[in-house]
Scaffold this motif. Structure first.
Motif, PDB file in Angstrom:
ATOM      1  N   PHE A 181       0.861  -1.172   0.000  1.00 41.31           N
ATOM      2  CA  PHE A 181       0.000   0.000   0.000  1.00 41.31           C
ATOM      3  C   PHE A 181       0.899   1.223   0.000  1.00 41.31           C
ATOM      4  CE2 PHE A 181      -2.492   3.374   2.123  1.00 41.31           C
ATOM      5  CZ  PHE A 181      -3.487   3.484   1.157  1.00 41.31           C
ATOM      6  N   LEU A 182       0.579   2.183  -0.850  1.00 36.96           N
ATOM      7  CA  LEU A 182       1.316   3.436  -0.947  1.00 36.96           C
ATOM      8  C   LEU A 182       0.342   4.592  -0.829  1.00 36.96           C
ATOM      9  CD1 LEU A 182       3.489   2.649  -4.143  1.00 36.96           C
ATOM     10  CD2 LEU A 182       4.008   2.059  -1.779  1.00 36.96           C
ATOM     11  N   THR A 183       0.755   5.646  -0.145  1.00 34.21           N
ATOM     12  CA  THR A 183      -0.070   6.841  -0.050  1.00 34.21           C
ATOM     13  C   THR A 183       0.828   8.078  -0.017  1.00 34.21           C
ATOM     14  OG1 THR A 183      -1.717   8.046   1.274  1.00 34.21           O
ATOM     15  CG2 THR A 183      -0.168   6.663   2.487  1.00 34.21           C
ATOM     16  N   ASP A 184       0.321   9.167  -0.584  1.00 34.10           N
ATOM     17  CA  ASP A 184       1.089  10.408  -0.547  1.00 34.10           C
ATOM     18  C   ASP A 184       0.699  11.292   0.629  1.00 34.10           C
ATOM     19  OD1 ASP A 184      -1.388  11.299  -1.391  1.00 34.10           O
ATOM     20  OD2 ASP A 184      -0.736  11.925  -3.386  1.00 34.10           O
ATOM     21  N   VAL A 185      -0.178  10.804   1.521  1.00 33.20           N
ATOM     22  CA  VAL A 185      -0.544  11.562   2.720  1.00 33.20           C
ATOM     23  C   VAL A 185       0.678  11.642   3.629  1.00 33.20           C
ATOM     24  CG1 VAL A 185      -2.053  11.682   4.734  1.00 33.20           C
ATOM     25  CG2 VAL A 185      -2.953  10.853   2.541  1.00 33.20           C
TER      26      VAL A 185
ATOM     27  N   SER B  31      -7.831   8.745   4.785  1.00 29.40           N
ATOM     28  CA  SER B  31      -8.439   9.277   3.566  1.00 29.40           C
ATOM     29  C   SER B  31      -7.840   8.545   2.370  1.00 29.40           C
ATOM     30  CB  SER B  31      -8.203  10.785   3.442  1.00 29.40           C
ATOM     31  OG  SER B  31      -6.808  11.060   3.335  1.00 29.40           O
ATOM     32  N   PHE B  32      -8.545   8.595   1.254  1.00 28.17           N
ATOM     33  CA  PHE B  32      -7.987   8.067   0.017  1.00 28.17           C
ATOM     34  C   PHE B  32      -7.135   9.156  -0.616  1.00 28.17           C
ATOM     35  CE2 PHE B  32     -11.493   5.116   0.555  1.00 28.17           C
ATOM     36  CZ  PHE B  32     -10.897   3.911   0.205  1.00 28.17           C
ATOM     37  N   SER B  33      -5.882   8.830  -0.855  1.00 34.36           N
ATOM     38  CA  SER B  33      -4.965   9.839  -1.376  1.00 34.36           C
ATOM     39  C   SER B  33      -5.226  10.075  -2.858  1.00 34.36           C
ATOM     40  CB  SER B  33      -3.518   9.397  -1.164  1.00 34.36           C
ATOM     41  OG  SER B  33      -3.204   8.301  -2.006  1.00 34.36           O
ATOM     42  N   THR B  34      -4.659  11.135  -3.364  1.00 35.69           N
ATOM     43  CA  THR B  34      -4.835  11.498  -4.768  1.00 35.69           C
ATOM     44  C   THR B  34      -4.223  10.461  -5.707  1.00 35.69           C
ATOM     45  OG1 THR B  34      -2.807  12.836  -4.676  1.00 35.69           O
ATOM     46  CG2 THR B  34      -4.887  13.958  -4.238  1.00 35.69           C
ATOM     47  N   MET B  35      -3.334   9.625  -5.184  1.00 36.85           N
ATOM     48  CA  MET B  35      -2.655   8.652  -6.029  1.00 36.85           C
ATOM     49  C   MET B  35      -3.305   7.267  -5.982  1.00 36.85           C
ATOM     50  SD  MET B  35       0.772   7.854  -3.718  1.00 36.85           S
ATOM     51  CE  MET B  35       1.426   6.741  -4.942  1.00 36.85           C
ATOM     52  N   PHE B  36      -4.405   7.107  -5.265  1.00 38.52           N
ATOM     53  CA  PHE B  36      -4.962   5.772  -5.046  1.00 38.52           C
ATOM     54  C   PHE B  36      -5.342   5.075  -6.355  1.00 38.52           C
ATOM     55  CE2 PHE B  36      -8.544   2.868  -4.142  1.00 38.52           C
ATOM     56  CZ  PHE B  36      -7.883   1.961  -3.329  1.00 38.52           C
TER      57      PHE B  36
END
Length: 257
Positions: A229-233, A242-247
């Motif tokens: 799992f990767l997130t830009d948060v 939250s669901f990040s812009t990159m999801f």
């Protein structure tokens, strides 16, 4: 390659729609998602109406596996409290009279990384409670020590860790810049003999990167683990709320891998 998603997003006003859309658009991608209504299962009551409405929707997707969240506080939490939380998740379908409230297993957060026989027995007891229960469809167990790169570098890792108690172990949960550290990369990509299907990597604070670079990062993680799992948060304690812009791009990259 599959996605291990900490679904700590409060499910109000269509907040889980990015997951539903991704699961529908990418039927070949498996999502194991961790539901966490009260930093656990809401031990004295059922979750609120938003969770009661949304959790059954997860069951309508064949490629979504829901797990319940239980923290062990690095095996210092009273085992009876951990048992109570596991049993609470197990009883959701009965208490709600809704079979779609069933979760498929448990995500044990804050599990120890350094081996000891006492902590091994603690985790074995908790994990077997899931394994032996018919109330969990897959009887699936995930451990999250967060960072066991030093342990992975040992040749006897399976004998001197807790990894044989779980289906997946999160071997690295850190900020993206720590992933790039040479010692981290060498340890995670060393030949330990542990199957990638048993390993997960979670990275937060991803910088603003192009889709091409994201594809490369996913391919790089795949050399270590089959789950990610990767997130830009970047805000501490908000990484998974939250669901990040990159999801959507992440799911596309995983599908393409």
């Amino acid at each position: 390659m599959s996605i291990l998603l900490p679904l700590y997003v409060y499910p109000q006003g269509g907040a889980w729609e990015p997951l539903y859309s991704a699961a529908k658009a990418h039927p070949d991608v498996d999502f194991t998602v961790i539901v966490n209504p009260c930093s656990g299962p809401c031990i004295a009551s059922l979750p609120d109406k938003y969770y009661l409405d949304e959790i059954p929707k997860l069951r309508t997707f064949e490629n979504i596996r829901p797990l319940g969240y239980v923290a062990t506080s690095y095996a210092s939490k009273n085992l009876s409290a951990v048992t109570a939380e596991i049993n609470t998740y197990a009883n959701w379908p009965l208490l709600t009279n809704n079979t779609k409230m069933k979760v498929d297993g448990i995500f044990f957060d804050e599990t120890p990384s350094t081996y000891s026989s006492d902590k091994y027995q603690y985790l074995k007891t908790a994990s077997q409670l899931v394994r032996n229960s018919t109330k969990f469809r897959d009887r699936f167990v995930v451990h999250n020590p967060g960072n066991i790169t030093a342990i992975l570098a040992q040749k006897d890792v399976l004998q001197n860790s807790y990894m044989n108690l779980s289906d997946i172990t999160v071997v690295f949960e850190e900020a993206f810049d720590k992933w790039l550290d040479k010692n981290t990369m060498n340890a995670l990509q060393s030949d330990t003999g542990v199957r990638r299907s048993k390993l997960a990597v979670i990275l937060h604070s991803i910088p603003n990167i192009s889709k091409k670079v994201l594809d490369f990062v996913v391919e790089q993680v795949e050399e270590t683990a089959d789950w990610l799992f990767l997130t830009d948060v970047k805000e501490k304690d908000k990484y998974y709320h939250s669901f990040s812009t990159m999801f959507a791009d992440l799911v596309d990259s995983v599908d393409g891998s």
